[in-house]
Design a protein around this motif. Structure first.
Motif, PDB file in Angstrom:
ATOM      1  N   LEU A   1       0.843  -1.202   0.000  1.00 50.24           N
ATOM      2  CA  LEU A   1       0.000   0.000   0.000  1.00 50.24           C
ATOM      3  C   LEU A   1       0.870   1.240   0.000  1.00 50.24           C
ATOM      4  O   LEU A   1       2.033   1.202   0.416  1.00 50.24           O
ATOM      5  N   GLU A   2       0.273   2.324  -0.420  1.00 50.85           N
ATOM      6  CA  GLU A   2       0.928   3.616  -0.326  1.00 50.85           C
ATOM      7  C   GLU A   2      -0.098   4.605   0.197  1.00 50.85           C
ATOM      8  O   GLU A   2      -1.222   4.654  -0.306  1.00 50.85           O
ATOM      9  N   TYR A   3       0.276   5.366   1.227  1.00 48.87           N
ATOM     10  CA  TYR A   3      -0.616   6.369   1.805  1.00 48.87           C
ATOM     11  C   TYR A   3      -0.073   7.760   1.543  1.00 48.87           C
ATOM     12  O   TYR A   3       1.132   8.002   1.670  1.00 48.87           O
ATOM     13  N   GLU A   4      -0.980   8.675   1.211  1.00 46.54           N
ATOM     14  CA  GLU A   4      -0.678  10.098   1.087  1.00 46.54           C
ATOM     15  C   GLU A   4      -1.665  10.846   1.959  1.00 46.54           C
ATOM     16  O   GLU A   4      -2.771  10.356   2.222  1.00 46.54           O
ATOM     17  N   ALA A   5      -1.282  12.051   2.390  1.00 47.12           N
ATOM     18  CA  ALA A   5      -2.178  12.863   3.211  1.00 47.12           C
ATOM     19  C   ALA A   5      -1.982  14.334   2.889  1.00 47.12           C
ATOM     20  O   ALA A   5      -0.906  14.749   2.459  1.00 47.12           O
ATOM     21  N   TYR A   6      -3.019  15.091   3.119  1.00 47.91           N
ATOM     22  CA  TYR A   6      -2.929  16.545   3.129  1.00 47.91           C
ATOM     23  C   TYR A   6      -2.583  16.884   4.580  1.00 47.91           C
ATOM     24  O   TYR A   6      -3.454  17.086   5.415  1.00 47.91           O
ATOM     25  N   GLU A   7      -1.291  16.845   4.876  1.00 53.08           N
ATOM     26  CA  GLU A   7      -0.803  16.878   6.257  1.00 53.08           C
ATOM     27  C   GLU A   7      -1.236  18.112   7.023  1.00 53.08           C
ATOM     28  O   GLU A   7      -1.576  18.032   8.206  1.00 53.08           O
ATOM     29  N   GLU A   8      -1.249  19.279   6.363  1.00 51.53           N
ATOM     30  CA  GLU A   8      -1.614  20.517   7.042  1.00 51.53           C
ATOM     31  C   GLU A   8      -3.071  20.501   7.499  1.00 51.53           C
ATOM     32  O   GLU A   8      -3.448  21.211   8.427  1.00 51.53           O
ATOM     33  N   MET A   9      -3.904  19.700   6.867  1.00 54.21           N
ATOM     34  CA  MET A   9      -5.292  19.572   7.264  1.00 54.21           C
ATOM     35  C   MET A   9      -5.498  18.331   8.137  1.00 54.21           C
ATOM     36  O   MET A   9      -6.305  18.349   9.072  1.00 54.21           O
ATOM     37  N   ALA A  10      -4.784  17.264   7.844  1.00 51.99           N
ATOM     38  CA  ALA A  10      -4.984  15.993   8.542  1.00 51.99           C
ATOM     39  C   ALA A  10      -4.647  16.090  10.024  1.00 51.99           C
ATOM     40  O   ALA A  10      -5.424  15.619  10.873  1.00 51.99           O
ATOM     41  N   LEU A  11      -3.527  16.669  10.361  1.00 48.07           N
ATOM     42  CA  LEU A  11      -3.123  16.728  11.771  1.00 48.07           C
ATOM     43  C   LEU A  11      -4.100  17.516  12.638  1.00 48.07           C
ATOM     44  O   LEU A  11      -4.498  17.032  13.702  1.00 48.07           O
ATOM     45  N   PRO A  12      -4.532  18.708  12.230  1.00 47.36           N
ATOM     46  CA  PRO A  12      -5.524  19.410  13.056  1.00 47.36           C
ATOM     47  C   PRO A  12      -6.841  18.640  13.180  1.00 47.36           C
ATOM     48  O   PRO A  12      -7.457  18.648  14.252  1.00 47.36           O
ATOM     49  N   LEU A  13      -7.251  17.955  12.129  1.00 46.99           N
ATOM     50  CA  LEU A  13      -8.472  17.149  12.228  1.00 46.99           C
ATOM     51  C   LEU A  13      -8.291  15.987  13.197  1.00 46.99           C
ATOM     52  O   LEU A  13      -9.201  15.670  13.970  1.00 46.99           O
ATOM     53  N   MET A  14      -7.138  15.365  13.172  1.00 41.82           N
ATOM     54  CA  MET A  14      -6.866  14.286  14.119  1.00 41.82           C
ATOM     55  C   MET A  14      -6.869  14.807  15.554  1.00 41.82           C
ATOM     56  O   MET A  14      -7.390  14.155  16.466  1.00 41.82           O
ATOM     57  N   GLU A  15      -6.317  16.003  15.770  1.00 40.20           N
ATOM     58  CA  GLU A  15      -6.344  16.630  17.103  1.00 40.20           C
ATOM     59  C   GLU A  15      -7.786  16.896  17.536  1.00 40.20           C
ATOM     60  O   GLU A  15      -8.144  16.688  18.698  1.00 40.20           O
ATOM     61  N   GLU A  16      -8.621  17.367  16.608  1.00 39.96           N
ATOM     62  CA  GLU A  16     -10.033  17.624  16.921  1.00 39.96           C
ATOM     63  C   GLU A  16     -10.757  16.333  17.309  1.00 39.96           C
ATOM     64  O   GLU A  16     -11.583  16.332  18.228  1.00 39.96           O
ATOM     65  N   ILE A  17     -10.456  15.248  16.607  1.00 39.73           N
ATOM     66  CA  ILE A  17     -11.083  13.955  16.923  1.00 39.73           C
ATOM     67  C   ILE A  17     -10.689  13.514  18.330  1.00 39.73           C
ATOM     68  O   ILE A  17     -11.540  13.088  19.124  1.00 39.73           O
ATOM     69  N   ALA A  18      -9.409  13.628  18.653  1.00 36.61           N
ATOM     70  CA  ALA A  18      -8.941  13.245  19.983  1.00 36.61           C
ATOM     71  C   ALA A  18      -9.602  14.112  21.062  1.00 36.61           C
ATOM     72  O   ALA A  18     -10.050  13.600  22.091  1.00 36.61           O
ATOM     73  N   ALA A  19      -9.684  15.412  20.814  1.00 36.64           N
ATOM     74  CA  ALA A  19     -10.319  16.319  21.780  1.00 36.64           C
ATOM     75  C   ALA A  19     -11.802  16.001  21.944  1.00 36.64           C
ATOM     76  O   ALA A  19     -12.320  16.014  23.069  1.00 36.64           O
ATOM     77  N   ALA A  20     -12.476  15.703  20.847  1.00 37.13           N
ATOM     78  CA  ALA A  20     -13.903  15.367  20.919  1.00 37.13           C
ATOM     79  C   ALA A  20     -14.130  14.085  21.715  1.00 37.13           C
ATOM     80  O   ALA A  20     -15.077  13.990  22.498  1.00 37.13           O
ATOM     81  N   ALA A  21     -13.256  13.104  21.538  1.00 40.16           N
ATOM     82  CA  ALA A  21     -13.376  11.856  22.293  1.00 40.16           C
ATOM     83  C   ALA A  21     -13.152  12.106  23.784  1.00 40.16           C
ATOM     84  O   ALA A  21     -13.890  11.570  24.626  1.00 40.16           O
ATOM     85  N   ARG A  22     -12.163  12.933  24.095  1.00 41.54           N
ATOM     86  CA  ARG A  22     -11.896  13.245  25.509  1.00 41.54           C
ATOM     87  C   ARG A  22     -13.065  14.015  26.135  1.00 41.54           C
ATOM     88  O   ARG A  22     -13.360  13.844  27.314  1.00 41.54           O
ATOM     89  N   LYS A  23     -13.724  14.829  25.348  1.00 44.30           N
ATOM     90  CA  LYS A  23     -14.856  15.604  25.854  1.00 44.30           C
ATOM     91  C   LYS A  23     -16.104  14.733  26.031  1.00 44.30           C
ATOM     92  O   LYS A  23     -16.853  14.893  26.991  1.00 44.30           O
TER      93      LYS A  23
END
Length: 134
Positions: free
Chosen positions: A43-65
């Motif tokens: 497999l090969e994965y690509e990401a829009y890193e500048e958008m992906a990381l903040p979204l991942m942080e939001e997901i983690a924060a939402a789960a903690r909340k």
């Protein structure tokens, strides 16, 4: 810890903080050797890193909340991965298992549905992007 990496995912680092917490729920996605009747070579994965990381942080924060969890860690690989390698890992620590399971499921499902990470599968007879790519 929320990150994208081109290195192997260190599962011990994800689980090490849970020793005194009571519950650790760990999801690890592994590169499988088949998909839709075809043999997967890598497999090969690509990401829009500048958008992906903040979204991942939001997901983690939402789960903690939403759940009384201690922490949420998410790591996703980028680049080329061989069959059998971990491609994504989510670790949730909590005093109790029900909350850890629920938050872990939410985090991986939301990551897969919303974070701009794209997967290309390489088969014995060709290659194909698995998701829509901009």
């Amino acid at each position: 810890m929320v990150r994208l990496t081109r290195e192997a995912i260190d599962l011990a680092a994800l689980t090490g903080a849970a020793a005194a917490d009571g519950a650790l729920c760990l999801f690890v996605g592994i590169v499988r050797d088949h998909n839709r009747g075809r043999t997967v070579v890598r497999l090969e994965y690509e990401a829009y890193e500048e958008m992906a990381l903040p979204l991942m942080e939001e997901i983690a924060a939402a789960a903690r909340k939403r759940w009384p969890v201690t922490d949420v860690h998410m790591v996703h690989r980028l680049g080329s991965l061989a069959v059998g390698e971990p491609s994504v890992a989510v670790a949730v620590t909590s005093p109790h298992r029900d909350e850890a399971f629920a938050a872990c499921r939410y985090a991986i499902d939301t990551l897969k549905a919303t974070v701009p990470i794209w997967k290309k599968e390489f088969y014995a007879d060709g290659e194909e992007w698995q998701d829509e790519r901009p």
